[in-house]
Every structure is written in structure tokens, then in C-alpha cells.
Design a protein around this motif. Sequence first.
Motif, short mmCIF file in Angstrom:
data_model
loop_
_atom_site.label_atom_id
_atom_site.label_comp_id
_atom_site.label_asym_id
_atom_site.label_seq_id
_atom_site.Cartn_x
_atom_site.Cartn_y
_atom_site.Cartn_z
N ARG A 44 -4.12 6.73 -0.61
CA ARG A 44 -3.60 5.41 -0.30
C ARG A 44 -4.05 4.49 -1.43
N VAL A 78 1.24 4.96 0.72
CA VAL A 78 0.54 5.93 1.54
C VAL A 78 1.23 7.28 1.34
N GLU A 101 0.87 -1.17 0.00
CA GLU A 101 0.00 0.00 0.00
C GLU A 101 0.91 1.22 0.00
N GLU A 157 3.26 -1.20 4.14
CA GLU A 157 2.95 0.20 3.81
C GLU A 157 4.21 0.94 3.42
N THR A 174 -3.03 11.75 5.58
CA THR A 174 -2.98 10.88 4.41
C THR A 174 -3.75 11.53 3.28
#
Length: 166
Positions: free
Chosen positions: A25, A15, A13, A102, A22
Motif C-alpha cells: 500500500r 492498494v 492510496e 483507495e 494486501t
Amino acid sequence: MSANSADRPGQLEVVLVKAGRTKIRYGAELLGDDGTRIVVRAPWAGDTVRDFGFVRFEQGDVFTEYYWRDRWYAVKEVRDAEGTVKGWYCDITRPATLSGTELIVEDLDLDLWRSADGRDVLRLDEDEFAESGLPETDPAAAAAAVAALDELETLARGGGFDALLA
């Protein structure tokens, strides 16, 4: 992309953080990680067409994204649905961090565009950067961001850009 896409092998992911929040994403396929540079591929994550005037990002576009743990930028090769290179969109960021699945990237507002033929190299969003307050709140980070933009522009204009992505 769903948050669960990172649960599949070879998936991350991405981000993108801006001003502590954020911004977006999205799921991406991990193509490589040599310990310094992380390379992923992802379809255009926007819901709508984004027309910058010099390029349009739209459904079907595919981004091959290069992130570094030791550099203050990310370079994104943009191809259309047929595979033709549109160009490279470069974000000035803090060095990327990988936490589990992430890939966390903090956008610092400055950007650079290099067209597919290399003739157009555009510095972008310098006004947003000035308005962000970063030069006042974190002068060292602001200096690193400006130096990164200068470095990318030099590479984009001088032919070292392709070697950066090899």
C-alpha cells in the motif's frame, strides 16, 4: 507512505492485493481520472533495491502508473531520479476499482516488461501464474489475464503501446 497521505487533495492510496491479501500500500498523486483510466505518480515504494536482472527499481525512481476500470492490466512507466525512462513494467490485474481514496488493484501474477528503447519485451512470471491455481479456480479470470498479457505484448512489440498511454 503513511495511510494519511490519501487525506490530502489529489492523493490516493494504491492498494495492491495478491491472493486475497494486501501485498503493498502506498501513497500516490492523482494525475487524472477520465472515468475509465486512472493515472497516478508515485516514488518507488520499496524499502530496498529490486534487481530483476533486466532493470533495477531503486530509491529515487518515479512511477507514472496507468490503471483501467475496464481492462485487465496496469502499465507503469519507470523513470530514474534524473527523469530518464527505464521502461514500462506491466502488471496483469483485474480491472481497478476506486473506493473513496483507495485505488484497489488485484495482481494476477503475470507481468510484462518493455525496455525504454522498445527492443526488449519480456513475458514474466508465467510459472507463478500457473502455480497460483487461478486457471483451475476461476477459468474465466485466467483466460482474461492471458488475453490481457497477449494484448500488451502485441502493443509493446507493434508500436501501439505509446498510443495506449497517450
